[in-house]
Each structure stands twice: as C-alpha cells, then as structure tokens.
Design an enzyme around this catalytic site. Sequence first.
Site, mmCIF file in Angstrom:
data_model
loop_
_atom_site.group_PDB
_atom_site.id
_atom_site.type_symbol
_atom_site.label_atom_id
_atom_site.label_comp_id
_atom_site.label_asym_id
_atom_site.label_seq_id
_atom_site.Cartn_x
_atom_site.Cartn_y
_atom_site.Cartn_z
ATOM 1 C CD GLU A 126 6.279 -4.312 8.019
ATOM 2 O OE1 GLU A 126 5.709 -5.131 8.860
ATOM 3 O OE2 GLU A 126 5.440 -3.554 7.449
ATOM 4 C CE1 TYR A 151 0.604 0.769 4.641
ATOM 5 C CE2 TYR A 151 0.331 -1.803 4.674
ATOM 6 C CZ TYR A 151 0.586 -0.314 5.141
ATOM 7 O OH TYR A 151 1.556 -0.516 5.751
HETATM 8 O O1 0X9 Z 1 2.868 1.160 7.669
HETATM 9 C C1 0X9 Z 1 3.941 1.449 7.502
HETATM 10 O O2 0X9 Z 1 4.425 1.543 7.768
HETATM 11 C C2 0X9 Z 1 4.725 -0.403 7.606
HETATM 12 N N1 0X9 Z 1 3.854 -1.453 7.240
HETATM 13 S S1 0X9 Z 1 3.992 -1.957 9.752
HETATM 14 O O3 0X9 Z 1 2.477 -2.891 9.187
HETATM 15 N N2 0X9 Z 1 4.946 -2.712 9.613
HETATM 16 O O4 0X9 Z 1 3.391 -0.194 9.575
HETATM 17 C C3 0X9 Z 1 5.582 -0.255 6.551
HETATM 18 C C4 0X9 Z 1 5.888 0.617 5.872
HETATM 19 C C5 0X9 Z 1 6.931 0.204 4.690
HETATM 20 N N3 0X9 Z 1 7.736 2.128 3.817
HETATM 21 C C6 0X9 Z 1 6.598 2.798 3.101
HETATM 22 N N4 0X9 Z 1 5.951 3.084 2.470
HETATM 23 N N5 0X9 Z 1 7.564 3.879 3.001
HETATM 24 ZN ZN ZN Z 2 5.737 -0.985 11.467
#
Ligand code: 0X9
Ligand code: ZN
Length: 426
Positions: free
Chosen positions: A387, A363
């Site tokens: 992750e 996403y």
């Molecule tokens: O949403 C996030 O911050 C991350 N997933 S989480 O479930 N651990 O919260 C993914 C971050 C991926 N990196 C970026 N979107 N920059």
């Molecule tokens: Zn996270």
Amino acid sequence: MILGAILCVLAVSAQEPVTRYDDNAILRVTVKQADDFPALMKYADDNSLDVWKIDQSGLVPVVDIRVDPTQKSGLQSEIVRLGANAEMYVSDIQALIEASSMLVNTSSTDEPNDPFFDNYRRYNDIRAKTQELAGRRADAVFIPSIGRTIEGREIFAIRFGGRNPGPVGRRAVYLQGGIHAREWISPASVMYILDSLVTSTDPAIVRLTQQLEFVVVPLLNADGYEWTHTNTRLWRKNRRINSGSTCIGVDLNRNWDDHWGGGGSSPNPCADTYRGTRASSEPETEAVVNFLMNTINRETRLIGGIDYHAFGQLILRPYGWCLPRDGVPENNQEMQTLGANMRQAIISTTGTTYSNEHSAQLYIAAGGADDWFYSVATGRRIAYCIEARDTGRFGFLLPPDQIRPTGSELLAATLVFANHALARPN
Ligand code: 0X9
Ligand code: ZN
C-alpha cells in the site's frame, strides 16, 4: 446550503453523469474498545459507507470513513451509540480533488525529468508509454496482450529482461498495478518502476534485469480507472454489469481463486468489496490467471509477485484471508525478513516509513491477488501487497507531485524483492 450539502450527480450528458463530492468528509473514528469494531463495520456496510482505511495496529481500531452530507448525521449517531470518538480528518473531498489536481509536478533539478511522471496519465497514454519503452529496447521488451476488460479494453503486459539467466535458470517476478480504480498512484508507480528498470544504466540494475525477467501489468482494471477519470473519482471496482442488480462492479481484489468467498468479501453487488459470482468470474482476473499459469509459468520459474495498491504505507505479506493465529505461510520468516529489508530500502531512499506486517492483521480479506500469487501462481514462494503513500492526509487523492518520490521508494523496495527472488535457492 442544503442544495450544496447534497452529494450531487451533475449530468454533463445524458449518459455520463459526473459524481461530485461537495461537503463529503472523512471522519476518523476511534472505537472505545476492539469489541465495538464489528458493529461499526456492519453499520458502514449496511449504509454503503466508503471505508477509506482501517488501522488495527494500535490498541483499538481506527477507521477512516467517507460520508456524504446525507450520511453524516447517521454515522454520528452510531458513533455516539458506540461511545466512539470521531475527528473530522478531511472536511471537503471535492475541494481536495480540485486542489490536488493543481499540484502538477515540475522538475526542480537539473536532470531532464520525463514529463510523463508529472501527472497521472490516462489508459491510452500509459499504453503509449509502454510502446515507447518497447521501441527503445526492441531487443528486450515485449508487450503481449493478455485479454480484454469488460468494456473491451486491451489488457497489456510487459515482459522485460531475463535473457541471460545464468545457472539458476530463467526466473521471473510479476508486478501488478491498478487493480483498484481510484488508487492512481499504483499504476503511476508501477510505470515509474518499469521505466527505471528499462532505461537504467546502473550496472547493478542492468545485471539484475539481464538475469531476471520482469513481468508487469501496470493497469489491470483499465475500465474502472478510466471511469475514475471521466465520471466518479472514487470508484474502486471494475465495470461489470451485475445481473439482477442495478449496482455495477466487482472488487477485483476479492475475485481470486484462493479462499474465494471468505471473510472480508461481500456477496452484495452493491458493496465495494463485492467478490463476484465465482473465483475468476471477471475477465481481468482471468486474463492474469491464464497468462501467469499458461505462459509465464511454462516459460520461466515465477518466484514472486507484488500487487501495488494505495494507501497506508504498508508492506503486507500473506495471508490476507486469515489471521496469523489461524495460519501463516511456511516461509513466513523469509517474507517477514524480506519485508523488513524492503521497508529499510524505502527509508533509505526517501525517509518514508512503511509498516511490515501479516496482511490480515490490517483486516481479513479473502480472494485477494496477493494470496493467489503466493499460494497458486508462484507455488508458495514470495508475494506482497504494497500500500503506497500516504497515511490519509490525501488518501486516494495523492497529489501528482508525489509520483516521483513514491515511485523511487517503491523502486528501491522492488529491487530488494527482485534481488532476493534471484538469490533464493529455488
Ligand atoms: O482491501 C484491499 O483489497 C487492500 N486494501 S485497499 O485499501 N487498497 O483496498 C488490501 C488487500 C490485502 N490483501 C489481502 N487481503 N489479500
Ligand atoms: Zn487497493
């Protein structure tokens, strides 16, 4: 029944209510068609639902959402309205929290296992462990303090290795854990990796750490992390008191100065993805920015960075702020191949399968640490968000008996990453 069915906040003392998750469930929602996904996300945002996981790798998005008993019927109506399908994936989060804390790891091999990795540790114990490592290798381990959290906790880094850099000059990689409070496996795995690097007698690892400096912040969001231990197990953000709002916290992984304020980051202080008032508004973010830009980048050449999260078993490469069709890094091919090698190293270690993908395919989320590592701190070299385990059975409540296997598979991936950082041309 009705009483038990309400998410209740038990007051253990006037100041410190402990959040309980009785009868909270995880619903796994599969939308009928991809076009319905934004409406489901908007519903979740408007109703402050806790989205645990979004999987867009299949034909239609699948979303795991936590609902307390007061939220359940509303979401169910929305699911009916959208013609989506929902399955009860976990029925009682409170029971899961209690069960997973019972599963403390005890050594089953003849090897003398370090009891530190038997369980998830508190901030003070993690700090003490880094000091113990520094004591054992006083010649090679340094623990600079890089700043303080909102609540005044010291943010500590560890600098290890890179003293005999060889012909390529002094290079470094940056490993970061614990940006999201509830993702306990992140700091635990980063500590496992650090401990392995510092104590290893494997000649390949010894040689690597002589040549390459490892710069490690195992627990960036120390305030949020402590809060998950004392009060609210599923807290994500830092502990910022937001002016003009009664809601606490900034999502530190929406607070970095690369496309800050873009998609997937919320302007609403009550949202779990609240980005803060400006890029690097949070002392935790600012500490890392100053440290990497003013110290590490002056003394070494920073080649790469990894931000460790949970959960989903994913190797995510930049960008997180836009889809591949709107742009990929110029060295996308390098990061894709390296990601595949990291994925393979994990499979060879424990058999666990991780994906290897462009981050925003999961996403879009702008203002993430990984994008800033890539675009700013390393000068467009290599960066990932990993992750860790699992794929949703326990989610953020991964039992402690999985710390060692998760740590060892992520060590393998990190070694592949570090060797590549040393071998790449510049
Ligand atoms: O949403 C996030 O911050 C991350 N997933 S989480 O479930 N651990 O919260 C993914 C971050 C991926 N990196 C970026 N979107 N920059
Ligand atoms: Zn996270």
